[in-house]
Scaffold this motif. Sequence first.
Motif, PDB file in Angstrom:
ATOM      1  N   GLY A 111     123.266  -9.743  85.631  1.00 21.06           N
ATOM      2  CA  GLY A 111     123.588 -10.341  84.339  1.00 21.06           C
ATOM      3  C   GLY A 111     122.913  -9.608  83.189  1.00 21.06           C
ATOM      4  N   GLN A 112     121.639  -9.228  83.393  1.00 16.13           N
ATOM      5  CA  GLN A 112     120.909  -8.487  82.366  1.00 16.13           C
ATOM      6  C   GLN A 112     121.539  -7.114  82.130  1.00 16.13           C
ATOM      7  N   PHE A 113     121.909  -6.440  83.212  1.00 17.55           N
ATOM      8  CA  PHE A 113     122.506  -5.109  83.087  1.00 17.55           C
ATOM      9  C   PHE A 113     123.846  -5.172  82.354  1.00 17.55           C
ATOM     10  N   ILE A 114     124.695  -6.127  82.738  1.00 18.86           N
ATOM     11  CA  ILE A 114     126.004  -6.277  82.080  1.00 18.86           C
ATOM     12  C   ILE A 114     125.830  -6.671  80.613  1.00 18.86           C
ATOM     13  N   ALA A 115     124.860  -7.557  80.354  1.00 22.52           N
ATOM     14  CA  ALA A 115     124.591  -7.964  78.968  1.00 22.52           C
ATOM     15  C   ALA A 115     124.121  -6.771  78.143  1.00 22.52           C
ATOM     16  N   GLY A 116     123.278  -5.920  78.748  1.00 25.03           N
ATOM     17  CA  GLY A 116     122.791  -4.731  78.043  1.00 25.03           C
ATOM     18  C   GLY A 116     123.925  -3.800  77.659  1.00 25.03           C
ATOM     19  N   ILE A 117     124.820  -3.529  78.596  1.00 26.26           N
ATOM     20  CA  ILE A 117     125.978  -2.657  78.315  1.00 26.26           C
ATOM     21  C   ILE A 117     126.875  -3.291  77.255  1.00 26.26           C
ATOM     22  N   SER A 118     127.057  -4.600  77.349  1.00 22.99           N
ATOM     23  CA  SER A 118     127.917  -5.298  76.389  1.00 22.99           C
ATOM     24  C   SER A 118     127.349  -5.235  74.978  1.00 22.99           C
ATOM     25  N   PHE A 119     126.045  -5.493  74.854  1.00 22.56           N
ATOM     26  CA  PHE A 119     125.415  -5.450  73.536  1.00 22.56           C
ATOM     27  C   PHE A 119     125.519  -4.052  72.923  1.00 22.56           C
ATOM     28  N   ILE A 120     125.280  -3.037  73.746  1.00 21.92           N
ATOM     29  CA  ILE A 120     125.349  -1.657  73.258  1.00 21.92           C
ATOM     30  C   ILE A 120     126.774  -1.318  72.806  1.00 21.92           C
ATOM     31  N   SER A 121     127.740  -1.796  73.567  1.00 22.38           N
ATOM     32  CA  SER A 121     129.148  -1.506  73.254  1.00 22.38           C
ATOM     33  C   SER A 121     129.626  -2.240  72.006  1.00 22.38           C
ATOM     34  N   LEU A 122     129.040  -3.421  71.733  1.00 18.08           N
ATOM     35  CA  LEU A 122     129.495  -4.234  70.616  1.00 18.08           C
ATOM     36  C   LEU A 122     128.705  -3.994  69.330  1.00 18.08           C
ATOM     37  N   ASP A 123     127.458  -3.509  69.473  1.00 20.56           N
ATOM     38  CA  ASP A 123     126.624  -3.287  68.295  1.00 20.56           C
ATOM     39  C   ASP A 123     127.234  -2.209  67.395  1.00 20.56           C
ATOM     40  N   LYS A 124     127.326  -2.508  66.101  1.00 18.44           N
ATOM     41  CA  LYS A 124     128.013  -1.610  65.161  1.00 18.44           C
ATOM     42  C   LYS A 124     127.360  -0.234  65.104  1.00 18.44           C
ATOM     43  N   GLU A 125     126.020  -0.197  65.063  1.00 18.58           N
ATOM     44  CA  GLU A 125     125.311   1.082  64.962  1.00 18.58           C
ATOM     45  C   GLU A 125     125.314   1.842  66.278  1.00 18.58           C
ATOM     46  N   LEU A 126     125.026   1.134  67.363  1.00 22.55           N
ATOM     47  CA  LEU A 126     124.932   1.792  68.670  1.00 22.55           C
ATOM     48  C   LEU A 126     126.288   2.279  69.181  1.00 22.55           C
ATOM     49  N   ARG A 127     127.355   1.630  68.717  1.00 22.60           N
ATOM     50  CA  ARG A 127     128.695   2.005  69.162  1.00 22.60           C
ATOM     51  C   ARG A 127     129.033   3.445  68.782  1.00 22.60           C
ATOM     52  N   THR A 128     128.406   3.943  67.716  1.00 15.56           N
ATOM     53  CA  THR A 128     128.692   5.311  67.252  1.00 15.56           C
ATOM     54  C   THR A 128     128.234   6.365  68.257  1.00 15.56           C
ATOM     55  N   TYR A 129     127.264   5.992  69.135  1.00 17.57           N
ATOM     56  CA  TYR A 129     126.764   6.954  70.121  1.00 17.57           C
ATOM     57  C   TYR A 129     127.754   7.169  71.273  1.00 17.57           C
ATOM     58  N   GLN A 130     128.630   6.190  71.506  1.00 16.79           N
ATOM     59  CA  GLN A 130     129.623   6.273  72.588  1.00 16.79           C
ATOM     60  C   GLN A 130     128.953   6.687  73.920  1.00 16.79           C
ATOM     61  N   PHE A 131     127.940   5.921  74.281  1.00 10.24           N
ATOM     62  CA  PHE A 131     127.146   6.245  75.474  1.00 10.24           C
ATOM     63  C   PHE A 131     127.987   6.394  76.735  1.00 10.24           C
ATOM     64  N   PHE A 132     128.974   5.538  76.889  1.00 12.64           N
ATOM     65  CA  PHE A 132     129.688   5.465  78.154  1.00 12.64           C
ATOM     66  C   PHE A 132     131.091   6.053  78.064  1.00 12.64           C
ATOM     67  N   GLY A 133     131.359   6.797  76.993  1.00 13.70           N
ATOM     68  CA  GLY A 133     132.690   7.384  76.818  1.00 13.70           C
ATOM     69  C   GLY A 133     133.043   8.406  77.876  1.00 13.70           C
ATOM     70  N   HIS A 134     132.071   9.165  78.326  1.00 16.98           N
ATOM     71  CA  HIS A 134     132.311  10.198  79.346  1.00 16.98           C
ATOM     72  C   HIS A 134     131.303  10.037  80.490  1.00 16.98           C
ATOM     73  N   TRP A 135     131.110   8.794  80.956  1.00 13.90           N
ATOM     74  CA  TRP A 135     130.104   8.512  81.980  1.00 13.90           C
ATOM     75  C   TRP A 135     130.389   9.244  83.289  1.00 13.90           C
ATOM     76  N   TYR A 136     131.655   9.581  83.537  1.00 12.14           N
ATOM     77  CA  TYR A 136     132.053  10.199  84.800  1.00 12.14           C
ATOM     78  C   TYR A 136     131.711  11.691  84.851  1.00 12.14           C
ATOM     79  N   ARG A 137     131.308  12.269  83.725  1.00 12.31           N
ATOM     80  CA  ARG A 137     131.006  13.701  83.696  1.00 12.31           C
ATOM     81  C   ARG A 137     129.563  13.942  84.135  1.00 12.31           C
ATOM     82  N   PHE A 138     129.401  14.682  85.219  1.00 11.91           N
ATOM     83  CA  PHE A 138     128.056  14.988  85.724  1.00 11.91           C
ATOM     84  C   PHE A 138     127.565  16.282  85.088  1.00 11.91           C
ATOM     85  N   ASN A 139     126.368  16.236  84.497  1.00 15.48           N
ATOM     86  CA  ASN A 139     125.759  17.397  83.863  1.00 15.48           C
ATOM     87  C   ASN A 139     124.510  17.763  84.652  1.00 15.48           C
TER      88      ASN A 139
END
Length: 466
Positions: A210-238
């Motif tokens: 629940g904490q992990f899902i809430a964390g991802i949700s907050f990051i995705s919904l927060d106006k400022e943090l949304r600009t980082y697009q953290f999970f836009g390319h999560w499947y790409r291994f670097n």
Amino acid sequence: MSKSRTAANSKIFLEAQDCLKLAIPLAIAQLFDIAINFTDTVMMGLLGSQTLAAGALGSTTYIAFLWTSSGMISAVGILAAIAFGAGQLQRIRKIACQGLWLTVPLSIPIMLLLWNMTPILLQLGQQESTVLLTQSYLRAIVWGFPALIGFSVLKNLMSALNHPQLIMMIMVIGVVVNAIGNYILMFGKLGLPALGLAGIGWASTFTLWGQFIAGISFISLDKELRTYQFFGHWYRFNALVFREIFKIGLPIAILFAIEISLNTCIAYLMGYLGTVTLAAHQIAIQTTQIVFMVPLGISYATSMRVGQKLGENDLKGVRRSGFVGMALGAIFVSIVALIFCLFPDSIAGIYLDTKNPENAKVVQLAIALLHLAVASQIFDGIQVIAGGALRGLKDTRVPLIIGLLVYWPIGLGSGYLMGIYFHWGGVGLWFGLVLGLLSVAVSLIWRFYCKTTGLLASRAIAIQEN
């Protein structure tokens, strides 16, 4: 001269403000993190003494793996803080994705080990009936381990980006949800089966996810943090960024493991000296562990502030951030140390009835150990913040060497010599612990001073050459 001194004092004051803005929410988050374990322990006691013993054994095992893993994951926060200071948005995104990738190879072997702890615990001399109960708890909570590591990644990212309040809020809610889940699953409420100790494990698993899902949700919904697009390319291994996280994080994880093993070994030696000594030690160590959460929060904040200043290429700011963090920690632990000195009997009274003659020996020894805890609290608080400052500089190998050379040879060695060989008992073991923490604190402060002096000197030479 007066103007320059005023300007320097102003910068120190502003740095203290910025550090506290990060440190206070992180310290509260750490306190609520330990509150979850405290709540679990209290509720385990409702199921009986054997269940409490089995749960404590499982919880200790689980936390040891958690603490070691969090050392590895802390590299995510360090690299993200440096990238944030440098304004490298794309690099922060890569670090976030690779941090989440790291949860997979980190979680799987630990989950397999936790699932098969029975033969290991039996080999360590634990009672079979207790181990069977412990295994039921571990096989329930093990499914929450990936979420726990994933949430640690999010916590490090939010701290690096100066958004620790989100983490604090999630962890506060988590304490309440976990307690309710414990009650429902322990006793079989709402038509569910009574799972006993395993129910506490399952409640923790549900809370962690629940904490992990809430964390991802907050990051995705927060106006400022949304600009980082953290999970836009999560499947790409670097591979390059992944390797950098691993390279920085591995020495931290090993150092954390050394610290945990030292504390565990001292606890075993206290048990060797008898139940009175072990009970008194538990009072002292439990109290210091709760207080330690505040310097730990300051340590995380100091890591981020040093990393951010390093990313900005502000080397004077790097040194200032490190020493301001240490000063704030020193002020806090000194106040706590004064309380320990003035009210040791009241602290012991939180755990035991001090008026009961049967508890007299434990209380007397606990008070003596709490006086020693005054010194340990000061040195431990300063060393963890100094270590955090060095991690902000990506300096993790030398602190590991310092830990290897000090914690066991000096801390445990001198403690064993005084406590066991010279028959000073628990007091001798704590003297060794204090000596080890003092040595580490001095070594890490000196290392930070030398490291920042070297960076400033290199900058001066480069300016002269240009």
